[in-house]
Design an enzyme around this catalytic site. Structure first.
Site, PDB file in Angstrom:
ATOM      1  CE  LYS A  11      43.086  49.668 -16.762  1.00 46.69           C
ATOM      2  NZ  LYS A  11      44.006  49.586 -17.935  1.00 46.69           N
ATOM      3  CE1 TYR A  51      40.739  52.678 -21.104  1.00 44.77           C
ATOM      4  CE2 TYR A  51      39.417  50.800 -20.429  1.00 44.77           C
ATOM      5  CZ  TYR A  51      40.481  51.670 -20.214  1.00 44.77           C
ATOM      6  OH  TYR A  51      41.276  51.523 -19.096  1.00 44.77           O
ATOM      7  CG  ASN A 114      47.582  48.528 -17.469  1.00 47.33           C
ATOM      8  OD1 ASN A 114      46.386  48.479 -17.185  1.00 47.33           O
ATOM      9  ND2 ASN A 114      48.065  49.362 -18.380  1.00 47.33           N
ATOM     10  CG  HIS A 117      41.546  54.502 -16.575  1.00 45.02           C
ATOM     11  ND1 HIS A 117      41.935  54.697 -17.877  1.00 45.02           N
ATOM     12  CD2 HIS A 117      40.870  55.629 -16.207  1.00 45.02           C
ATOM     13  CE1 HIS A 117      41.513  55.895 -18.271  1.00 45.02           C
ATOM     14  NE2 HIS A 117      40.850  56.466 -17.286  1.00 45.02           N
TER      15      HIS A 117
END
Ligand code: UDP
Ligand code: MG
Length: 140
Positions: A11, A51, A114, A117
């Protein structure tokens, strides 16, 4: 256990901090093979399509803006039980809950930013791989 393929994304928080190689080393050390990989920049609409399952969630707008904010590295990982193994190497969604040594424990900045994915099941893995890659681009 069967050989599987799963979709991984490094990400924007991680590409911004030049962590692609360190994250790829975690996958390879765990026995996952990177059989396809490309660096791209998503539009917010493309991030929203990827998403779509989260479109009613309160974090959707923030998530899709973040995913479009800088380049991402999309990749296909292959190996024995690759879907669960990748989730293990990634660690929990919230880095505060991620086990020591996992990518998110070491690198994630927050529950939203974070670092990675990973697909969560065989059906989503197949869908997510075909979202980014054609069959010709997968060289196992
Ligand atoms: N996310 C967020 N806030 C939350 C939950 C999720 O910003 O409370 C973001 C985060 O980037 C996460 C992504 O939405 O990785 C997808 O959420 P999911 O529950 O599928 O987590 P994952 O499968 O990535 O661990
Ligand atoms: Mg998920």
């Amino acid at each position: 256990m069967a050989v599987e393929r799963t979709l991984s994304i490094i990400k924007p928080d991680a590409t911004n901090r030049n962590l692609t190689g360190k994250i790829n080393a975690k996958f390879e050390d765990a026995g996952l093979r990177i059989i396809a990989q490309k660096r791209i920049q998503l539009t917010k609409d493309q991030a929203g399509a990827f998403y779509a399952v989260h479109k009613e969630r309160p974090f959707f707008d923030e998530l899709t803006s973040f995913m479009a904010s800088a380049p991402v590295v999309v990749q296909v990982l292959e190996g024995e039980g690759a879907i669960a193994k990748n989730r293990e190497v990634m660690g929990a969604t919230n880095p505060a809950d991620a086990a020591p040594g996992t990518i998110r424990a070491e690198f994630a900045e927050s529950v939203g930013e974070n670092s990675v994915h990973g697909s969560d099941a065989p059906e989503t893995a197949a869908e997510e791989i075909s979202f980014f890659f054609s069959g010709l681009e997968l060289v196992g």
